[in-house]
Design an enzyme around this catalytic site. Structure first.
Site, mmCIF file in Angstrom:
data_model
loop_
_atom_site.group_PDB
_atom_site.id
_atom_site.type_symbol
_atom_site.label_atom_id
_atom_site.label_comp_id
_atom_site.label_asym_id
_atom_site.label_seq_id
_atom_site.Cartn_x
_atom_site.Cartn_y
_atom_site.Cartn_z
ATOM 1 N N ASP A 30 0.849 -1.196 0.000
ATOM 2 C CA ASP A 30 0.000 0.000 0.000
ATOM 3 C C ASP A 30 0.889 1.252 0.000
ATOM 4 O OD1 ASP A 30 -3.219 0.477 1.051
ATOM 5 O OD2 ASP A 30 -1.844 2.172 1.046
ATOM 6 N N ASN A 86 -12.674 -3.199 2.826
ATOM 7 C CA ASN A 86 -13.589 -2.065 2.870
ATOM 8 C C ASN A 86 -14.537 -2.165 1.677
ATOM 9 O OD1 ASN A 86 -12.324 -0.933 5.149
ATOM 10 N ND2 ASN A 86 -10.756 0.008 3.868
ATOM 11 N N GLY A 92 -15.832 2.589 3.699
ATOM 12 C CA GLY A 92 -14.544 3.261 3.531
ATOM 13 C C GLY A 92 -13.780 2.857 2.295
ATOM 14 N N GLN A 93 -14.476 2.265 1.315
ATOM 15 C CA GLN A 93 -13.787 1.857 0.086
ATOM 16 C C GLN A 93 -13.517 3.081 -0.788
ATOM 17 O OE1 GLN A 93 -15.906 -1.056 -2.287
ATOM 18 N NE2 GLN A 93 -14.140 -1.423 -3.617
ATOM 19 N N HIS A 99 -10.135 -5.370 -3.185
ATOM 20 C CA HIS A 99 -8.795 -5.574 -2.642
ATOM 21 C C HIS A 99 -8.905 -5.985 -1.191
ATOM 22 C CE1 HIS A 99 -9.947 -1.336 -2.448
ATOM 23 N NE2 HIS A 99 -9.285 -1.248 -1.298
#
Ligand code: AMP
Length: 113
Positions: A30, A86, A92-93, A99
């Site tokens: 990330d 998420n 909260g995506q 993913h």
């Protein structure tokens, strides 16, 4: 051509810090890590979110093969780690390509924010 950023990463149109790849999945670090180990596990084919995942083989592959392999490779399989998916706005995506966050290397807290 897809405008999806994770499709572009999967297609190697944009760079990522790749930690794993096979015929159906990529995993990369990330950009904004929330822990010492923060890896995104992403199906190569575009799936918008977990509610759109209808491929049982792909789901099983991710959770029974890819997750344990990466957890062991980055050294969190014994200490523990957290998986987060998420989903949607309240979930909260922010990237609309499924993913799985694999987060570890520190003690997690609960509840999540
Ligand atoms: P989510 O908020 O669950 O949709 O997670 C999206 C994640 O993708 C965030 O943690 C971002 O930091 C991460 N992210 C966005 N763009 C990139 C990129 N180009 N490479 C790596 N991670 C990214």
């Amino acid at each position: 051509m897809s405008e999806c950023i994770f499709c572009k990463i999967a297609n190697k149109e944009i760079n990522s810090n790749l930690v794993y790849e096979d015929e159906s999945v990529v995993a990369f670090r990330d950009l904004n890590p929330q822990a010492p180990q923060h890896i995104l596990i992403v199906p190569k084919k575009h799936v918008a979110n977990i509610t759109e995942l209808d491929d049982k083989n792909l789901a099983a592959h991710i959770f029974t093969e890819v997750v344990p392999k990466i957890a062991a490779e980055v050294g969190v399989d014994k200490s523990g780690f957290r998986l987060v998916i998420n989903t949607g706005e309240e979930g909260g995506q922010t990237v609309n390509h499924l993913h799985v966050h694999l987060i570890g290397g520190r003690k997690m807290t609960w509840p999540p924010g």
